[in-house]
Design an enzyme around this catalytic site. Structure first.
Site, PDB file in Angstrom:
ATOM      1  N   ARG A 174       0.829  -1.207   0.000  1.00  0.00           N
ATOM      2  CA  ARG A 174       0.000   0.000   0.000  1.00  0.00           C
ATOM      3  C   ARG A 174       0.866   1.260   0.000  1.00  0.00           C
ATOM      4  NH1 ARG A 174      -5.297   0.210   2.183  1.00  0.00           N
ATOM      5  NH2 ARG A 174      -4.811   2.096   3.329  1.00  0.00           N
ATOM      6  N   ARG A 178       9.255   6.105  -3.671  1.00  0.00           N
ATOM      7  CA  ARG A 178       9.489   7.077  -4.748  1.00  0.00           C
ATOM      8  C   ARG A 178      10.940   7.497  -4.842  1.00  0.00           C
ATOM      9  NH1 ARG A 178       4.819  10.443  -2.942  1.00  0.00           N
ATOM     10  NH2 ARG A 178       2.992   9.365  -3.784  1.00  0.00           N
ATOM     11  N   ARG A 251      -8.481  -6.314  13.879  1.00  0.00           N
ATOM     12  CA  ARG A 251      -7.643  -5.476  14.716  1.00  0.00           C
ATOM     13  C   ARG A 251      -8.505  -4.316  15.191  1.00  0.00           C
ATOM     14  NH1 ARG A 251      -3.818  -6.485  17.891  1.00  0.00           N
ATOM     15  NH2 ARG A 251      -2.256  -4.855  18.020  1.00  0.00           N
ATOM     16  N   GLU A 302      -3.657   7.400  18.633  1.00  0.00           N
ATOM     17  CA  GLU A 302      -4.306   6.175  18.157  1.00  0.00           C
ATOM     18  C   GLU A 302      -3.518   4.961  18.659  1.00  0.00           C
ATOM     19  OE1 GLU A 302      -5.412   6.463  13.976  1.00  0.00           O
ATOM     20  OE2 GLU A 302      -5.063   4.322  13.738  1.00  0.00           O
ATOM     21  N   TYR A 350      -9.657  -4.704   3.309  1.00  0.00           N
ATOM     22  CA  TYR A 350      -9.021  -3.482   3.769  1.00  0.00           C
ATOM     23  C   TYR A 350      -9.328  -2.359   2.766  1.00  0.00           C
ATOM     24  CZ  TYR A 350      -4.868  -1.153   5.915  1.00  0.00           C
ATOM     25  OH  TYR A 350      -4.005  -0.327   6.573  1.00  0.00           O
ATOM     26  N   ASP A 352     -10.434   1.282   1.193  1.00  0.00           N
ATOM     27  CA  ASP A 352     -10.508   2.705   1.480  1.00  0.00           C
ATOM     28  C   ASP A 352     -11.905   3.195   1.103  1.00  0.00           C
ATOM     29  OD1 ASP A 352      -8.082   3.315   2.635  1.00  0.00           O
ATOM     30  OD2 ASP A 352      -7.049   3.480   0.719  1.00  0.00           O
TER      31      ASP A 352
HETATM   32  P1  FAD Z   1     -18.068   1.121   8.448  1.00  0.00           P
HETATM   33  O1  FAD Z   1     -17.681   2.551   8.359  1.00  0.00           O
HETATM   34  O2  FAD Z   1     -17.361   0.252   9.431  1.00  0.00           O
HETATM   35  O3  FAD Z   1     -19.628   1.061   8.712  1.00  0.00           O
HETATM   36  C1  FAD Z   1     -20.288  -0.110   9.080  1.00  0.00           C
HETATM   37  C2  FAD Z   1     -21.412   0.267  10.039  1.00  0.00           C
HETATM   38  O4  FAD Z   1     -22.215  -0.878  10.263  1.00  0.00           O
HETATM   39  C3  FAD Z   1     -20.919   0.724  11.394  1.00  0.00           C
HETATM   40  O5  FAD Z   1     -21.433   2.003  11.696  1.00  0.00           O
HETATM   41  C4  FAD Z   1     -21.430  -0.345  12.358  1.00  0.00           C
HETATM   42  O6  FAD Z   1     -21.807   0.194  13.608  1.00  0.00           O
HETATM   43  C5  FAD Z   1     -22.618  -0.877  11.601  1.00  0.00           C
HETATM   44  N1  FAD Z   1     -22.995  -2.254  11.950  1.00  0.00           N
HETATM   45  C6  FAD Z   1     -22.229  -3.360  11.834  1.00  0.00           C
HETATM   46  N2  FAD Z   1     -22.906  -4.445  12.250  1.00  0.00           N
HETATM   47  C7  FAD Z   1     -24.127  -4.008  12.614  1.00  0.00           C
HETATM   48  C8  FAD Z   1     -25.286  -4.665  13.139  1.00  0.00           C
HETATM   49  N3  FAD Z   1     -25.299  -5.973  13.375  1.00  0.00           N
HETATM   50  N4  FAD Z   1     -26.375  -3.922  13.408  1.00  0.00           N
HETATM   51  C9  FAD Z   1     -26.388  -2.583  13.180  1.00  0.00           C
HETATM   52  N5  FAD Z   1     -25.312  -1.921  12.695  1.00  0.00           N
HETATM   53  C10 FAD Z   1     -24.203  -2.623  12.419  1.00  0.00           C
HETATM   54  N6  FAD Z   1     -10.271   5.278   4.047  1.00  0.00           N
HETATM   55  C11 FAD Z   1      -9.834   6.253   3.198  1.00  0.00           C
HETATM   56  O7  FAD Z   1     -10.263   6.302   2.044  1.00  0.00           O
HETATM   57  N7  FAD Z   1      -8.930   7.194   3.616  1.00  0.00           N
HETATM   58  C12 FAD Z   1      -8.411   7.215   4.880  1.00  0.00           C
HETATM   59  O8  FAD Z   1      -7.613   8.079   5.222  1.00  0.00           O
HETATM   60  C13 FAD Z   1      -8.868   6.193   5.783  1.00  0.00           C
HETATM   61  N8  FAD Z   1      -8.387   6.158   7.047  1.00  0.00           N
HETATM   62  C14 FAD Z   1      -8.848   5.194   7.898  1.00  0.00           C
HETATM   63  C15 FAD Z   1      -8.341   5.201   9.212  1.00  0.00           C
HETATM   64  C16 FAD Z   1      -8.800   4.243  10.115  1.00  0.00           C
HETATM   65  C17 FAD Z   1      -8.263   4.253  11.518  1.00  0.00           C
HETATM   66  C18 FAD Z   1      -9.736   3.259   9.700  1.00  0.00           C
HETATM   67  C19 FAD Z   1     -10.221   2.213  10.662  1.00  0.00           C
HETATM   68  C20 FAD Z   1     -10.229   3.247   8.409  1.00  0.00           C
HETATM   69  C21 FAD Z   1      -9.771   4.212   7.492  1.00  0.00           C
HETATM   70  N9  FAD Z   1     -10.263   4.259   6.186  1.00  0.00           N
HETATM   71  C22 FAD Z   1      -9.816   5.237   5.316  1.00  0.00           C
HETATM   72  C23 FAD Z   1     -11.237   3.263   5.680  1.00  0.00           C
HETATM   73  C24 FAD Z   1     -12.679   3.745   5.785  1.00  0.00           C
HETATM   74  O9  FAD Z   1     -13.023   3.977   7.130  1.00  0.00           O
HETATM   75  C25 FAD Z   1     -13.588   2.652   5.208  1.00  0.00           C
HETATM   76  O10 FAD Z   1     -13.231   2.316   3.896  1.00  0.00           O
HETATM   77  C26 FAD Z   1     -15.072   3.014   5.188  1.00  0.00           C
HETATM   78  O11 FAD Z   1     -15.457   3.863   6.227  1.00  0.00           O
HETATM   79  C27 FAD Z   1     -15.854   1.724   5.270  1.00  0.00           C
HETATM   80  O12 FAD Z   1     -17.241   1.952   5.192  1.00  0.00           O
HETATM   81  P2  FAD Z   1     -18.211   0.737   5.538  1.00  0.00           P
HETATM   82  O13 FAD Z   1     -19.588   1.257   5.350  1.00  0.00           O
HETATM   83  O14 FAD Z   1     -17.801  -0.451   4.777  1.00  0.00           O
HETATM   84  O15 FAD Z   1     -17.916   0.361   7.052  1.00  0.00           O
HETATM   85  N1  UDP Z   2       3.477   1.350   7.560  1.00  0.00           N
HETATM   86  C1  UDP Z   2       4.707   1.388   8.148  1.00  0.00           C
HETATM   87  N2  UDP Z   2       5.213   2.578   8.570  1.00  0.00           N
HETATM   88  C2  UDP Z   2       4.525   3.734   8.447  1.00  0.00           C
HETATM   89  C3  UDP Z   2       3.260   3.701   7.852  1.00  0.00           C
HETATM   90  C4  UDP Z   2       2.742   2.496   7.431  1.00  0.00           C
HETATM   91  O1  UDP Z   2       5.348   0.365   8.285  1.00  0.00           O
HETATM   92  O2  UDP Z   2       5.033   4.796   8.863  1.00  0.00           O
HETATM   93  C5  UDP Z   2       2.940   0.040   7.125  1.00  0.00           C
HETATM   94  C6  UDP Z   2       2.096  -0.632   8.208  1.00  0.00           C
HETATM   95  O3  UDP Z   2       2.291  -2.017   8.133  1.00  0.00           O
HETATM   96  C7  UDP Z   2       0.696  -0.270   7.814  1.00  0.00           C
HETATM   97  C8  UDP Z   2       0.779  -0.316   6.290  1.00  0.00           C
HETATM   98  O4  UDP Z   2       2.101   0.179   5.997  1.00  0.00           O
HETATM   99  O5  UDP Z   2      -0.236  -1.165   8.344  1.00  0.00           O
HETATM  100  C9  UDP Z   2      -0.255   0.514   5.566  1.00  0.00           C
HETATM  101  O6  UDP Z   2      -0.163   1.846   5.981  1.00  0.00           O
HETATM  102  P1  UDP Z   2      -1.327   2.904   5.824  1.00  0.00           P
HETATM  103  O7  UDP Z   2      -0.817   4.229   6.198  1.00  0.00           O
HETATM  104  O8  UDP Z   2      -1.910   2.715   4.473  1.00  0.00           O
HETATM  105  O9  UDP Z   2      -2.335   2.375   6.947  1.00  0.00           O
HETATM  106  P2  UDP Z   2      -3.798   2.826   7.396  1.00  0.00           P
HETATM  107  O10 UDP Z   2      -3.833   4.325   7.384  1.00  0.00           O
HETATM  108  O11 UDP Z   2      -4.741   2.183   6.444  1.00  0.00           O
HETATM  109  O12 UDP Z   2      -3.901   2.268   8.783  1.00  0.00           O
END
Ligand code: FAD
Ligand code: UDP
Length: 366
Positions: A174, A178, A251, A302, A350, A352
């Protein structure tokens, strides 16, 4: 769809996947009920305002995509402002620009040209005669020892709670590598942040749909199933089937928020703590996403966390065991006559945000 039931669609989960399907179903004239077990909509994109600062409650969310249809879809519904993600790594107090690029190599080794940097990486690189078997092999063969030890190993082992030898190679792919001076974390054509956070986008998507919060589908399955013809399920797939083949692993994360009486805390929105000793993986400073000139700032630490029932499942762990187990559940899901499964949890991928939206835009609305 002619029906005696109160709704045509029940959407389980008000995250992006559920909200986009709900929007499309409503637009197509269907009656839609959306339920979420949380006390808010938006899933992991949910934001909370703290005196003019939009806090990304579940970690930094940067919108990026190269898919024009997805971009045009979201920007037709909410206002976005340009943003370029340039996170940094902090390794025992040493600051390195991310992603790995000439600026990182200069901070590490003092090299200033592509040739010097390539030579340094080549000298340290692991030369394999097979496909990388795990994340450690993948990282060492791509970037060499220094980058692996300072910027990858500690962060990754904290994040995933496993050694790099037990993790699949693709996780690290991911990250861009560069040979130019470019701290932009993403390679995508479009990159932006919704103005006022993600909530206005989600509210727009859910307009015209009924929404029930604090409502767990699994705990109320019989009643909810009886209300609608079709069910869109975005929760954990193993839970849907009452864990009959065993539990998938996830996780989890813990977020610790702090408001500070200073204008800014750090130079950029996200600083990764890549050593093994610091218990958190990153500090987010939300104000960098949208600065409304507040005298204070809000940061979030976090912390990665082992998942167990009752905790939020943030990341799927797509290793061999879980992938095989998921395939068993998926085979059942594919045979369900009136359920549609999608999103990060039900697909156990996983994704986005743009990928989730792309998938939701492809769902057939009957
Ligand atoms: P979710 O957002 O998980 O929504 C699922 C919903 O279903 C939840 O609200 C949950 O409560 C509900 N649910 C589940 N089971 C039930 C049930 N049985 N009854 C009622 N409700 C239920 N993506 C990016 O593009 N850019 C980023 O920078 C980025 N950063 C991220 C950072 C973190 C820490 C994390 C965890 C994710 C990140 N993502 C990012 C990914 C992004 O959050 C997801 O791709 C997106 O939000 C997923 O949408 P979803 O609807 O699939 O799931
Ligand atoms: N990663 C790392 N060092 C960093 C940032 C990311 O080793 O400083 C690795 C780590 O294993 C991570 C993966 O690259 O789980 C993907 O990183 P990304 O920033 O895409 O993670 P996310 O924001 O989705 O948690």
């Amino acid at each position: 769809m002619a029906s005696n039931k109160r709704y045509d669609y029940l959407v389980v989960g008000a995250g992006l996947f559920g909200a986009v399907v709900a929007y499309r179903a409503h637009k197509a004239g269907r009656r839609v009920l959306v339920v979420d077990r949380r006390n808010h909509t938006g899933g992991n994109t949910y934001c909370e305002e703290r005196d003019g600062i939009f806090v990304h409650r579940y970690g930094a969310h940067i919108f990026h995509t190269s898919n024009r249809e997805v971009w045009e879809f979201v920007t037709s519904l909410a206002e976005f402002h340009p943003y370029t993600h340039t996170p940094q790594a902090n390794y025992r107090g040493e600051i390195y620009p991310l992603p790995f690029n000439l600026n990182t190599y200069e901070a590490l080794w003092g090299t200033t040209s592509e040739e010097e940097a390539r030579a340094k990486i080549e000298e340290q690189r692991l030369h394999l005669d097979h496909e990388p078997a795990n994340l450690k092999e993948q990282a060492l063969s791509l970037v060499g020892r220094d980058i692996y030890e300072k910027l990858i190993e500690g962060y990754t082992e904290k994040q995933w709670g496993r050694s790099c030898e037990e993790l699949p190679a693709w996780i690290i792919r991911r990250l861009p590598l560069r040979y130019e001076r470019n701290n932009n974390y993403f390679n995508d054509t479009y990159q932006a942040i919704p103005t006022g956070g993600y909530n206005p986008l989600i509210e727009r998507l859910l307009e015209g749909c009924d929404v029930r919060l604090n409502c767990d589908y699994i705990a109320n399955r019989e009643e909810l199933d009886s209300l609608a013809e079709r069910v869109v399920y975005t929760g954990e797939l193993d839970r849907f089937y009452d864990y009959r083949f065993g539990r998938l692993e996830y996780r989890s994360l813990r977020f610790e928020e702090e408001q500070l009486d200073k204008e800014y805390y750090q130079e950029v929105s996200v600083v990764n703590y890549t050593d093994n000793e610091t218990p958190f993986t990153r500090i987010i400073e939300h104000k960098h996403f949208e600065d409304r000139g507040t005298p204070h700032t809000v940061i979030t630490r976090e912390y990665p966390l082992e998942w167990s029932e009752g905790k939020e499942a943030y990341y799927p762990i797509n290793d061999e065991r879980n992938t095989a187990l998921y395939a068993q559940y998926r085979a059942l899901a594919d045979k369900e006559p009136r359920h549609i499964f999608g999103g990060r949890l039900a697909d156990y991928r996983y994704y986005d945000m743009h990928e989730v939206i792309e998938k939701a835009l492809a769902v057939r609305i009957d």
